[in-house]
Scaffold this motif. Sequence first.
Motif, short mmCIF file in Angstrom:
data_model
loop_
_atom_site.label_atom_id
_atom_site.label_comp_id
_atom_site.label_asym_id
_atom_site.label_seq_id
_atom_site.Cartn_x
_atom_site.Cartn_y
_atom_site.Cartn_z
N GLN A 81 -4.24 -0.96 -1.95
CA GLN A 81 -2.73 -1.05 -1.24
C GLN A 81 -2.69 -1.48 0.07
OE1 GLN A 81 -2.54 3.49 -1.72
NE2 GLN A 81 -1.05 3.04 -3.16
N ARG A 83 2.18 3.62 -12.15
CA ARG A 83 2.46 4.38 -10.90
C ARG A 83 2.95 5.88 -11.39
NH1 ARG A 83 3.38 1.27 -6.24
NH2 ARG A 83 3.26 -1.11 -6.85
N GLU A 94 -1.79 0.30 2.33
CA GLU A 94 -2.17 1.28 3.13
C GLU A 94 -3.63 1.38 3.25
OE1 GLU A 94 0.06 1.29 0.53
OE2 GLU A 94 1.67 2.83 0.91
N LYS A 127 7.66 0.99 3.63
CA LYS A 127 6.98 1.71 4.74
C LYS A 127 6.36 0.71 5.82
CE LYS A 127 5.21 3.80 1.23
NZ LYS A 127 5.84 3.66 -0.07
MG MG Z 1 2.76 1.69 -2.75
#
Ligand code: MG
Length: 650
Positions: A418, A518, A420, A275
Amino acid sequence: MSPKEQLDTLLHESRTFSPAESFRQQANFQDEGIYESALQDPEAFWSTQAQELTWFKDFESVCNWEPPHAQWFIGGKLNAAYNCVDRHTLTHRKNKAAIIWEGEPGDSRVLTYDMLRREVDKAAYALRELGVQKGDRVTIYLPMVPELPISMLACAKIGAIHSVVFGGFSAQALRDRIIDADSKLLITADAGWRRGKIVPLKANADEAVVDTPIEKVVVVERVGAEAGIALHEGRDVRWQDLMASAPTSPYPAEPMDSEDYLFLLYTSGTTGKPKGIVHSTAGYLTGVNTSMRTVFDLKDNDVFFCTADIGWITGHTYLVYGPLSAGGTVVMYEGSPDFPDRDRYWEIAEKYGATILYTAPTSIRMFMKWGSQYVEKHDLSSLRLLGTVGEPINPEAWMWYHKYVGQERCPIVDTWWQTETGCAMIAPLPGLITTKPGSATRPVPGIAVDIVDEDGNSVPPGHGGYLVITKPWPSMLRTVWGDDERFRKTYFGKFEGIYLPGDGAHLDEDGYIWILGRIDDVINVSGHRIGTAEVESALVAHPAVAEAAVIGRSHEVKGQAITAFVTLREGVASSDDLVTELKQYVVERIGAMARPEEILFTAELPKTRSGKIMRRLLRDIGEGRVIGDTTTLADPSVVEALKAQYKDQD
Ligand code: MG
Ligand code: ATP
């Protein structure tokens, strides 16, 4: 709440390590009250932190939160490059080393803040000369050479948005990212050095830019004639020529709005298609600058050695924007940790007197596999603090790092974050927090974290659930480039107004956070939902094991059964007895439900280019499925070998 809806927590770790009194007394943060006050009023906390930056115009309000979109430091004007470079040249730091660079062949270069300022400014003029405007995207595909941070800072100086693509990626991966970002300029190099070999970059770049918006390609000469490249008339320009003809006067920094985008960066691709994560100027810079002072306890005389490639967020944050905005000295290394020998990191740490070392569990496990003799050859007495990032660190790897690298003297900051999040979210403040091997401890001041069940209710200690961040923070991603819907769905689609990172975690009775792995990788054995990290850590605790990855494979009776892929330490031979022993070892450490159904020995595990284990590919192999997105895989031959091996055993 049904037990099936939460992760089971299995492993018990009781070792604890308190900061030494001598460390505590010199730490930037010695008062535990900072946690409580930041929790009570996060906006006041972040507003105070933002004062550490130099503003061209003060912000008018701290935060505007309209989930999922946050704005921070509204109305303010600043420039990231000015904060990382220019402002330090006006202080006692003018002639301080900003970047100490070590090339793989043994060449080196030191850039003081004053020298860095001149390089960045020349590059800024050059970018403008090539037609780059504020807001344009510039793709940077370079090896780990000083021109990489210089290019990033030059983009920031003129207000262009950089998109750094890891220099080890293929032409196709580069091309996808150029097209996605709609970049019109590419900065690359003739080639780079890796394990003594020439890694072609220009050749990949030539292939990547065909039929893309790229108009000009700037080529840094790193290797020289041996790289054997040709320049494309009318399109390619030599970096060295541009720099030689650029004006030598200071380039006036572009005043940027707080919310103007600073860069975009693609995620590692561990769980699927990468992403394009977008970061803003003021929020990102405030976050990363703060974490240098809190988590890394940075002082003026520190030498910060971060082994991450700048192609990943860790390099952006902890090799460039974090340390430089804080006026620190960073050590940047171009090449491989085993060239010319397996002690290269330790040689570099000794040579430059590194005081802080930041690396990844995957590297630590590799050092363990090689043996401690490489570390012991060197004088590492300058080190005072160690850090890790990228994956859950297995407690045994933590202990090894503590013993051999930290010489039982250096606190370890295990930092969970992260691409992000922009900077470390869960990590100890090293002067304040007692650490436990394998736990990133607690959220940093100003960050609000919870662990919740399927319905968004907090789970009690000892129960696993979804890790979430419940309040906005300055360095949070602003969107996914060109796909705000994906941003909304991926991160805010499950719980309204609450950020979902995608990792499972649990709290222990002391309130410490343990990452279980995860959510996508959770294994369901007879109704027990098991995270990957704990089973892997149990395996890695066995003296024969260097590394382990576990996955769930369909099973008629249990729903899923655990398959473990195991890499052995050097000199250990695989055998059926060892398989039995390892299965039993897991049972003893965490219980019968975690017993691996099968154990496969392998020389390598499939990893991303950033060094993370890609369990989804192992699952595809286990289930005999078509293998998913492999574009960010480090070594495709590993998957082929495992597929062949897996078939043989059936
Ligand atoms: Mg990730
Ligand atoms: P993608 O999102 O494309 O699958 P990725 O998640 O691997 O890629 P990154 O942003 O580089 O991309 O990695 C962040 C992830 O790394 C976290 O979500 C977490 O799973 C893992 N991680 C990072 N640091 C730690 C840590 N200290 N402990 C446990 N896990 C960590």
